[in-house]
Design an enzyme around this catalytic site. Structure first.
Site, PDB file in Angstrom:
ATOM      1  N   ASP A 115       0.949  -1.219   0.232  1.00  0.00           N
ATOM      2  CA  ASP A 115       0.352   0.273  -0.336  1.00  0.00           C
ATOM      3  C   ASP A 115       1.540   1.435   0.070  1.00  0.00           C
ATOM      4  O   ASP A 115       1.567   1.346   0.937  1.00  0.00           O
ATOM      5  CB  ASP A 115      -0.636   0.008   1.194  1.00  0.00           C
ATOM      6  CG  ASP A 115      -2.045  -1.567   1.363  1.00  0.00           C
ATOM      7  OD1 ASP A 115      -1.551  -1.553   0.305  1.00  0.00           O
ATOM      8  OD2 ASP A 115      -3.013  -0.958   2.415  1.00  0.00           O
ATOM      9  N   TRP A 131      -0.237  -0.080   9.628  1.00  0.00           N
ATOM     10  CA  TRP A 131      -0.778  -0.339   8.806  1.00  0.00           C
ATOM     11  C   TRP A 131      -0.854   0.942   7.633  1.00  0.00           C
ATOM     12  O   TRP A 131      -0.425   2.043   8.168  1.00  0.00           O
ATOM     13  CB  TRP A 131      -1.884  -0.789   9.149  1.00  0.00           C
ATOM     14  CG  TRP A 131      -2.120  -2.423   9.722  1.00  0.00           C
ATOM     15  CD1 TRP A 131      -0.786  -3.599   9.201  1.00  0.00           C
ATOM     16  CD2 TRP A 131      -2.388  -3.608  10.974  1.00  0.00           C
ATOM     17  NE1 TRP A 131      -0.420  -4.572  10.165  1.00  0.00           N
ATOM     18  CE2 TRP A 131      -1.400  -4.487  10.615  1.00  0.00           C
ATOM     19  CE3 TRP A 131      -3.841  -3.317  11.055  1.00  0.00           C
ATOM     20  CZ2 TRP A 131      -2.153  -5.381  11.489  1.00  0.00           C
ATOM     21  CZ3 TRP A 131      -3.846  -3.559  12.079  1.00  0.00           C
ATOM     22  CH2 TRP A 131      -3.389  -5.182  12.527  1.00  0.00           C
ATOM     23  N   ARG A 183      -9.929   0.053   9.091  1.00  0.00           N
ATOM     24  CA  ARG A 183      -8.579   0.316   9.344  1.00  0.00           C
ATOM     25  C   ARG A 183      -9.141   1.390   7.835  1.00  0.00           C
ATOM     26  O   ARG A 183      -9.894   1.362   7.893  1.00  0.00           O
ATOM     27  CB  ARG A 183      -7.975  -0.945   9.316  1.00  0.00           C
ATOM     28  CG  ARG A 183      -9.121  -1.959   7.721  1.00  0.00           C
ATOM     29  CD  ARG A 183      -8.107  -2.690   7.348  1.00  0.00           C
ATOM     30  NE  ARG A 183      -8.161  -3.963   6.689  1.00  0.00           N
ATOM     31  CZ  ARG A 183      -9.120  -4.618   7.013  1.00  0.00           C
ATOM     32  NH1 ARG A 183      -9.525  -5.037   7.915  1.00  0.00           N
ATOM     33  NH2 ARG A 183      -9.259  -6.283   6.272  1.00  0.00           N
ATOM     34  N   GLU A 206     -11.400  -1.231   1.882  1.00  0.00           N
ATOM     35  CA  GLU A 206      -9.926  -1.426   1.945  1.00  0.00           C
ATOM     36  C   GLU A 206      -9.882   0.146   1.645  1.00  0.00           C
ATOM     37  O   GLU A 206     -10.188   0.331   0.478  1.00  0.00           O
ATOM     38  CB  GLU A 206      -9.168  -2.434   1.938  1.00  0.00           C
ATOM     39  CG  GLU A 206      -9.521  -3.219   2.686  1.00  0.00           C
ATOM     40  CD  GLU A 206      -8.423  -4.969   2.393  1.00  0.00           C
ATOM     41  OE1 GLU A 206      -7.706  -5.111   3.412  1.00  0.00           O
ATOM     42  OE2 GLU A 206      -8.318  -5.242   1.020  1.00  0.00           O
TER      43      GLU A 206
END
Length: 517
Positions: A52, A106, A181, A232
């Site tokens: 990512d 993350w 998230r 996501e």
């Protein structure tokens, strides 16, 4: 402390199927068992696993790009840092948010706090990133930087708490609670507050804050088709369209494979009223139709922040992401970012608004040679008198009766290996099946197709080939198809083809990239 990998894999977060991917596959950083396969004009990590990208901010005269990085395939890690002035050439600066023991960092996003709303100083770079509190609660933590984003300090406690996770009891509640998230922050100038969107298993959650520290939940955006999968790496921004109107855009990486749609970046245009995002149409549009354009981020172009955004994505797919790729052995890394694109928002004839994509113009400055070949009418196939591994091929194709027309890239000398880019019926496709290599199989995810007018009898293509990838920009940028392709050493040829009648191939121009960027 231990962390729970059941919600996704330990570094970045996988969607469906990630649990079967191995976690202990260390990348041979110093291994060079074969000639280099490193991408020439795409961003790659110096070594290790890249996934990512994190939305860049512009400070100190450059874009500060962050990306998830680990020393092992799909392993735990943190944020690494790179800078670029043009979205093409990058300077790597190493780890900027390291993993603490059993506490990986993350995805999230960074902003420049120009007005000092958070109290760390005017112009401080503030980042929100997901981390697993107590090894299981995905929550959002704040980091701040006062040197333009080159070093960060963390607040010890989460600023957006996963209250669902702490009260979940039923299996359905647990599933959705674990998925909390990838916060993305945007400044709402109309209301003088920050808006944050967070990805959930079945919806997106919106929060607002006056200061980036204290957040209040406002609403959820629940799309009706749950076959699209969970959200996501969501994105949220405002943009001025070509006709001067102002729009909010909400997007996210989603897995719609089960219903024959992409596993890339879905987006909705609409409005934000301070409490909720109201979509113009609940049916999403897609920024890419290939297999490998995931975890995308967009950010305002510094020269035209209201009307132009840039975008890049991770060129991989969670269906096969943690497997070895050829660059593991050849160059000691796994993963690359896509070409940086320019996005503009334009009104279509039906009244809706669409994001159009074109490669960032600066990329052409790095071409080392340009070759123009004669126009050609083909009925069957024709091999071009040119070969290479990193280039842009631009051309027009027109036809009357042909049923299938296109270009084969990465063609081996005997023609047995190739990747086809063509138009058949109502599809514009990229088929990499004949480029598969033993040990790196991508089947059944080999052919990707985007919708195109079945009656079209011409198409303009810009095809970008770079050692292990193909990206195809169609016509004015309504359609893009991005694929990683495992070309072998001799896969350097190009051929043209037309089945069921002749086709005219005109304006054939090849721009080669001969030196690593």
């Amino acid at each position: 402390m231990t962390y729970d990998i059941s919600r996704r894999t330990a570094l970045q977060g996988a969607g469906v199927g990630a649990l079967a991917l191995f976690m202990s596959n260390a990348i041979p950083v110093a291994a060079h068992a074969q000639a280099s396969l490193r991408a020439i004009y795409h961003m790659t990590p110096p070594s290790g696993w890249l996934c990512d990208p994190q939305r860049p901010v512009h400070t100190n005269g450059a874009y500060q790009l962050y990306y998830l990085h680990s020393g092992q395939n799909n392993g735990p890690g943190g944020w690494d840092h790179a800078t670029t002035g043009d979205g093409v050439s990058y300077t790597h600066h190493g780890v900027v948010m390291p993993m603490q023991p059993d506490f990986p960092v993350w995805s999230g996003s960074a902003v420049v706090d120009t007005a000092n709303t958070a109290g760390f100083g005017a112009g401080a770079v503030i980042a929100l990133a997901t981390q697993p509190t107590d090894g299981k609660f995905q929550e959002q933590y704040l980091y701040w930087s006062t040197d333009g984003g080159y070093s960060f300090t963390a607040l010890p406690d989460p600023v957006i708490v996963n209250t669902d996770g702490r009260t979940a009891t039923t299996p359905a509640e647990v599933e959705n609670a674990e998925w909390f998230r990838d916060p993305k922050i945007h400044w709402d100038a109309t209301r003088n507050e920050w808006v944050c969107v967070i990805g959930r298993a079945r919806y997106a959650a919106f929060y607002t804050s006056p200061n980036l520290r204290d957040w209040q939940w406002k609403s959820n955006f629940d799309y009706p088709n749950h076959a699209l999968g969970g959200i996501e790496c969501p994105d949220l921004f405002e943009m001025t369209a070509g006709d001067g109107t102002r729009h909010w855009v909400f997007g996210a990486s989603m897995d719609a494979y089960s219903i024959g749609l992409p596993m890339t970046f879905a987006y909705w245009t609409g409005s934000w009223n301070g409490t909720a995002f109201i979509a113009d149409n609940l049916t999403p549009q897609w920024l890419d139709w290939g297999w490998d354009w995931y975890a995308a981020v967009t950010w305002p172009a510094v020269e035209a922040p209201e009307t132009k955004r840039l975008a890049t994505a991770w060129m991989n797919n969670w269906k096969y992401a943690a497997r070895n790729v050829p660059t593991d052995a050849s160059d000691g890394y796994n993963g690359q970012n896509s070409i940086t694109r320019e996005l503009r928002l334009e009104r279509q004839s039906g009244g809706w608004y669409t994001l159009l994509s074109t490669p960032v113009p600066a990329l052409s400055n790095y071409a080392t040679s340009s070759t123009t070949l004669p126009d050609r009418t083909v009925n069957g196939s024709f091999v071009l008198p040119w070969s290479g591994r990193a280039y842009e091929l631009e051309l027009d194709i027109s036809w009357d009766t042909a049923a299938n027309v296109g270009v084969s890239v990465g063609r081996s000398s005997d023609g047995s290996r190739h990747t086809n880019i063509g138009k058949y019926g109502d599809e514009l496709y990229v088929d990499r099946a004949s480029s598969e290599q033993s040990g790196y199989a991508l089947a059944p995810y080999t052919r990707a197709a985007a919708p195109i007018d079945a009656n079209a009898r011409s198409v303009h293509l810009r095809i970008f080939v770079d050692t292990q990838s193909v990206e195809v920009f169609v016509n004015s940028g309504h359609t893009v198809v991005s694929q990683q392709v495992h070309f072998a050493a001799g896969d350097t040829g190009i051929s043209l083809y037309a089945d069921g009648g002749p086709a005219n191939f005109t304006g054939i121009t090849i721009r080669e990239f001969g030196n690593p960027i």
